[in-house]
Every structure is written in structure tokens, then in C-alpha cells.
Design a protein around this motif. Structure first.
Motif, PDB file in Angstrom:
ATOM      1  N   LYS A 140     -14.532  -4.054   2.077  1.00 33.68           N
ATOM      2  CA  LYS A 140     -14.964  -2.713   2.515  1.00 33.68           C
ATOM      3  C   LYS A 140     -13.751  -1.792   2.598  1.00 33.68           C
ATOM      4  CE  LYS A 140     -19.010  -4.145   5.074  1.00 33.68           C
ATOM      5  NZ  LYS A 140     -19.452  -4.658   6.352  1.00 33.68           N
ATOM      6  N   LYS A 141     -12.588  -2.382   2.811  1.00 35.50           N
ATOM      7  CA  LYS A 141     -11.318  -1.644   2.768  1.00 35.50           C
ATOM      8  C   LYS A 141     -10.468  -2.287   1.687  1.00 35.50           C
ATOM      9  CE  LYS A 141     -11.606   1.086   6.487  1.00 35.50           C
ATOM     10  NZ  LYS A 141     -11.545   2.559   6.402  1.00 35.50           N
ATOM     11  N   ILE A 142      -9.995  -1.477   0.748  1.00 38.79           N
ATOM     12  CA  ILE A 142      -9.156  -1.984  -0.345  1.00 38.79           C
ATOM     13  C   ILE A 142      -7.700  -1.658  -0.016  1.00 38.79           C
ATOM     14  CG2 ILE A 142      -8.653  -1.801  -2.820  1.00 38.79           C
ATOM     15  CD1 ILE A 142     -11.393  -3.062  -2.165  1.00 38.79           C
ATOM     16  N   GLY A 143      -6.832  -2.629  -0.326  1.00 35.99           N
ATOM     17  CA  GLY A 143      -5.439  -2.458   0.079  1.00 35.99           C
ATOM     18  C   GLY A 143      -4.443  -2.462  -1.068  1.00 35.99           C
ATOM     19  N   ALA A 144      -3.237  -1.985  -0.724  1.00 33.79           N
ATOM     20  CA  ALA A 144      -2.120  -1.976  -1.669  1.00 33.79           C
ATOM     21  C   ALA A 144      -0.852  -2.385  -0.910  1.00 33.79           C
ATOM     22  CB  ALA A 144      -1.967  -0.592  -2.287  1.00 33.79           C
ATOM     23  N   PHE A 145       0.215  -2.595  -1.663  1.00 33.33           N
ATOM     24  CA  PHE A 145       1.438  -3.167  -1.086  1.00 33.33           C
ATOM     25  C   PHE A 145       2.614  -2.360  -1.613  1.00 33.33           C
ATOM     26  CE2 PHE A 145       5.022  -6.080  -1.814  1.00 33.33           C
ATOM     27  CZ  PHE A 145       5.103  -6.835  -0.656  1.00 33.33           C
ATOM     28  N   GLY A 146       3.265  -1.615  -0.740  1.00 33.55           N
ATOM     29  CA  GLY A 146       4.318  -0.706  -1.187  1.00 33.55           C
ATOM     30  C   GLY A 146       5.715  -1.159  -0.808  1.00 33.55           C
ATOM     31  N   LEU A 147       6.361  -1.825  -1.752  1.00 32.14           N
ATOM     32  CA  LEU A 147       7.741  -2.260  -1.520  1.00 32.14           C
ATOM     33  C   LEU A 147       8.701  -1.575  -2.498  1.00 32.14           C
ATOM     34  CD1 LEU A 147       9.745  -4.183  -0.095  1.00 32.14           C
ATOM     35  CD2 LEU A 147       9.199  -5.908  -1.824  1.00 32.14           C
ATOM     36  N   THR A 148       8.393  -1.651  -3.807  1.00 29.45           N
ATOM     37  CA  THR A 148       9.294  -1.134  -4.846  1.00 29.45           C
ATOM     38  C   THR A 148       9.449   0.387  -4.721  1.00 29.45           C
ATOM     39  OG1 THR A 148       8.488  -2.890  -6.285  1.00 29.45           O
ATOM     40  CG2 THR A 148       9.687  -1.103  -7.346  1.00 29.45           C
ATOM     41  N   GLU A 149      10.647   0.863  -5.069  1.00 32.67           N
ATOM     42  CA  GLU A 149      10.931   2.299  -4.996  1.00 32.67           C
ATOM     43  C   GLU A 149      11.443   2.785  -6.350  1.00 32.67           C
ATOM     44  OE1 GLU A 149      13.587   2.591  -1.620  1.00 32.67           O
ATOM     45  OE2 GLU A 149      11.887   2.281  -0.250  1.00 32.67           O
TER      46      GLU A 149
END
Ligand code: FAD
Length: 394
Positions: A131-140
């Protein structure tokens, strides 16, 4: 010469040594259920989604019914089962597997490994139910392979809140996800912290990265964070140094190595069928010794990659898998994958460069797998450091 029926050959797929037999009966039945679902709902449409460069978000409710998020932590399956599922998703469509790898492995995995019990209870039910979709923010933009050495994205404490500023690049699912875990450097301690950011928060923007030649179906974003204010309730309580992030990456790196297995299974599926069914010089391609050698090389690469991953899954189940073992697996399987998909592409001749025949997509997608979750070179250096005691990078 009569053409053999590929669907009735003695070996159904690239699992030549029957590693699947190591699963329990319950796990095997479940794997077959997932395989059948992917064969009906994903595989027939995957080339079109790839050509359109759009993620089929309409598939999410159906995927939710399959109930595949967090097989080990939540559902109690073995790591071998989880690994074979990654391979199976990839075999059907690498982008779909990557969508799952980001939502389930990187995003959900961050919360399972690093959130407090209270945070898990509040967030995980909706995440498991998609119901909630996620992402992962490490790289810049300026920090890829060396991201452990210092994040440029900052987190500044302000009363009960944190203020996030900076940029992220390549973040999978982030053009349309509800949430994203942002890793940022605490300006007071210089240590990495993780935050659950609602993508509707003021100051957060995500822009789709266009013109990709790999994984065109899964969407990657450039993210900008401009004075994004996050309550301390959304700071992952166990994410306080880069070592904590590594706990997540160790597991997801394994998942990517399993993707390399799935890629090779797909290359084997497609190239074998083509070699048996396509005739030249009045005979099937499969009758030429040079073609048989190429098929056998794909098979040997697939089986050796699988064997390595099966043992690593067992070590993971025993709680004994080490970072460098994941690193070697990722480096080795992706290198074998690159050879396998190139051979597969070659077996299809000119038809190997159009997506209509399946192989071109597998070939192109391999390039992303080779680079993400630590490049081939970086995972090689992590392994090299472990076996020599000497770091070739800082
Ligand atoms: C399709 C895709 C999806 C991704 N999804 C996500 C995501 O969801 N979230 C996220 O945070 N990140 C994501 N990434 C980022 C990914 O993890 C990085 O691309 C990867 O870590 C490499 O960083 P870079 O691209 O900046 O390459 P660079 O670090 O700039 O490396 C360029 C080249 O130099 C080599 N190199 C670098 N340092 C050394 C060294 N010391 N010795 C030898 N060679 C070296 C590398 O191996 C590579 O060949 C994704 C990337 C892609 C392509």
C-alpha cells in the motif's frame, strides 16, 4: 532433421544440478506458484513495458495478492528460497525484479534492520501489503563507489526535527514511490543517519532519469532535498553510522547476485529455444558444434553462479555470511552473467538486438546489474582487501 520439442527436453531450465530440490516441499510449491504467476502476468508484457520505459504501476495490487514482500524476515522462508525467488523474478523480467529489489530489499530491508520496534509496527504493515511503495536513497551525483567515504547530503537537528539538504542520483522507484529512505550526514557528528521521507514533503523533488539503455521499465530518479523538515520520529533509530547501512547492503548485494543467476537462466531459456528452433544451412542452429559450445558455456556459467549462491544462502541462514563473501558473489556472478548474455545475444544473430525476441532486453539489463549495488571493481576490491589484509582503496 526433426526439430526437438524444447518444452519437453530433459532439462527444463538452467538449474542443471537441481539446486531447487534443496528447498522444502512447501518452499518448492510456493516457488512454482510464483513462477506460474510471473509467467502469466509479467513475462508476456515485459518487452512492451521496457520499450515504453514506464513502470506498470497497475500491476501493484495483483502483486500484493501474491504476498511476496519479506519472505525471510516476515514469512520465515529460507534465504535459499528468497534467492531462487529473486532469480525467478529476474528470469521473467529484470526490471520487475529490480522494482522488488528496491522496495523489498533496500527499502523494507532498511526498516527491518534499522528501525525501532515502534517504527516497524507503524510502517511495515502497509509496506508488506504494497500500500506504500518505497525507495532507497544513498547514491549521490558526486558520490557513487566512494559514498561510504562521506555523504554530501546533510541532516541538521532543529528541535524535534531534522532538516535535510542535498541531492541523490539513480534512486529506483523514486519517481512515484510514497516513501524514500534518505541517508544523510549528521552535520554535528559527521556520521550517516537514515530517515523515512514522505515524498509529498515540501522541498522534496524527484525527476525521472531519461534515455536509459538498461532496466528501462523500472524508474530511477534524481532527487533534490531543499530544507526538507522531518520529525525525529522518522529518523531510523538504528541508522547512525555507515556500518548500519552496510548491514542492509550485505543482504541486498546477495539479492543482486541472485539476479545475475536469473539473468543467465533467462539467457539460457531464450538462446536454447532459438538454437533448437531456428534453421540455417538446412539444419537447426543447435546442430552446429560451435553453437552447442556457446550454449554449454552459458549453462556452466549459470550453474557455477547458482552453486556459489546456494552455499552463500546456507551461510546466510546460519548467520555466518560475511560482507566479503557477498562482494565476491556479486563480482563473480555478474562477470559470468556478462559473458552469458553476450553469448546468448550472439546465438540470436540479428534478432538478438531487437526486444521482440527477449534476448536484447536481457543483454542490455545486464549492464545495470553489473554496476549497481557496488560495481564489479569495488566488490573485487572488497574481496581483495579481505584476502590480503591490504586495502587498495580507502
Ligand atoms: C539502474 C541503476 C539503479 C540504481 N539504483 C539505486 C538506488 O535505488 N539507490 C541508490 O542509492 N543507488 C542506486 N544506484 C547507484 C549505484 O549503486 C551506483 O551506480 C554504483 O554504486 C556506482 O557508482 P557510480 O555510478 O557513481 O560510478 P563511479 O563510482 O563513478 O564509478 C565509475 C567507474 O569507476 C570504477 N571505480 C571507482 N572507484 C574505483 C576504484 N577505487 N578502483 C577501481 N575502479 C574504481 C567503478 O567500478 C566504475 O567502473 C543505481 C544505479 C543504476 C545504474
Amino acid at each position: 532433421m526433426a526439430t526437438p520439442d524444447v518444452d519437453n527436453l530433459p532439462y527444463a531450465d538452467g538449474d542443471f544440478y537441481a539446486f531447487e530440490d534443496l528447498l522444502t516441499d512447501k518452499e518448492r510449491d510456493r516457488l512454482h506458484e510464483i513462477r506460474a504467476w510471473l509467467g502469466t502476468h509479467v513475462k508476456p508484457h515485459a518487452a512492451q513495458w521496457w520499450n515504453d520505459a514506464e513502470f506498470p504501476a497497475h500491476m501493484v495490487p495483483e502483486l500484493a495478492e501474491l504476498d511476496v514482500v519479506s519472505p525471510v524476515y516476515r514469512q520465515g522462508y529460507s534465504n535459499l528460497f528468497a534467492g531462487l525467488c529473486h532469480a525467478e523474478f529476474t528470469r521473467a523480467d529484470t526490471s520487475f525484479a529490480t522494482f522488488m529489489g528496491v522496495h523489498d530489499g533496500l527499502f523494507t530491508g532498511s526498516i527491518e534492520a534499522l528501525a525501532s520496534e515502534e517504527q516497524k509496527a507503524a510502517w511495515l504493515p502497509d509496506i508488506y501489503a504494497l500500500k506504500k511503495i518505497g525507495a532507497f536513497g544513498l547514491t549521490e551525483p558526486l558520490g557513487g563507489s566512494d559514498v561510504a567515504g562521506g555523504l554530501r547530503t546533510t541532516a541538521r537537528r532543529d528541535g524535534d526535527s531534522w532538516i535535510l539538504n542535498g541531492e541523490k542520483r539513480w534512486i529506483g522507484n523514486a519517481t512515484w514511490s510514497d516513501w524514500v529512505i534518505i541517508y544523510a550526514r549528521d552535520v554535528d557528528t559527521n556520521q550517516v543517519k537514515g530517515f523515512l521521507v514522505d515524498t509529498a514533503t515540501e522541498g522534496y523533488t524527484a525527476t525521472k532519469i531519461e534515455n536509459k539503455i538498461a532496466l528501462r521499465t523500472v524508474q530511477n530518479a534524481d532527487i533534490k532535498l531543499e530544507n526538507v523538515r522531518i520529525s525525529d520520529d522518522f529518523h531510523l533509530k538504528g541508522a547512525n553510522t555507515f556500518k548500519d547501512v552496510n548491514k542492509v547492503l550485505k543482504v541486498t548485494r546477495l539479492a543482486v547476485a541472485w539476479q545475475a543467476v536469473g539473468q543467465q537462466m533467462a539467457a539460457f531459456d531464450i538462446a536454447r529455444r532459438y538454437a533448437v528452433e531456428r534453421t540455417q544451412f538446412g539444419k537447426p542452429l543447435a546442430s552446429f558444434q560451435l553453437i552447442q559450445e556457446q550454449l554449454v558455456k552459458i549453462l556452466g556459467n549459470t550453474v557455477s553462479s547458482m552453486g556459489m549462491m546456494v552455499r552463500l544462502a546456507q551461510l546466510e541462514d546460519l548467520g555466518r555470511a560475511k560482507d566479503e563473501q557477498s562482494a565476491l558473489a556479486k563480482a563473480f556472478t555478474t562477470a559470468r552473467m556478462r559473458e552469458s548474455v553476450a553469448l546468448g545475444r550472439s546465438i540470436l544473430g540479428g534478432n538478438g538486438i531487437v526486444t521482440d525476441y527477449g534476448m536484447a532486453k536481457v543483454f542490455a539489463d545486464a549492464e545495470a546489474i553489473y554496476s549497481y549495488e557496488g560495481t564489479y571493481e569495488v566488490n573485487t576490491l572488497v574481496t581483495g582487501r579481505a584476502i590480503t589484509g591490504v586495502a587498495a582503496f580507502v
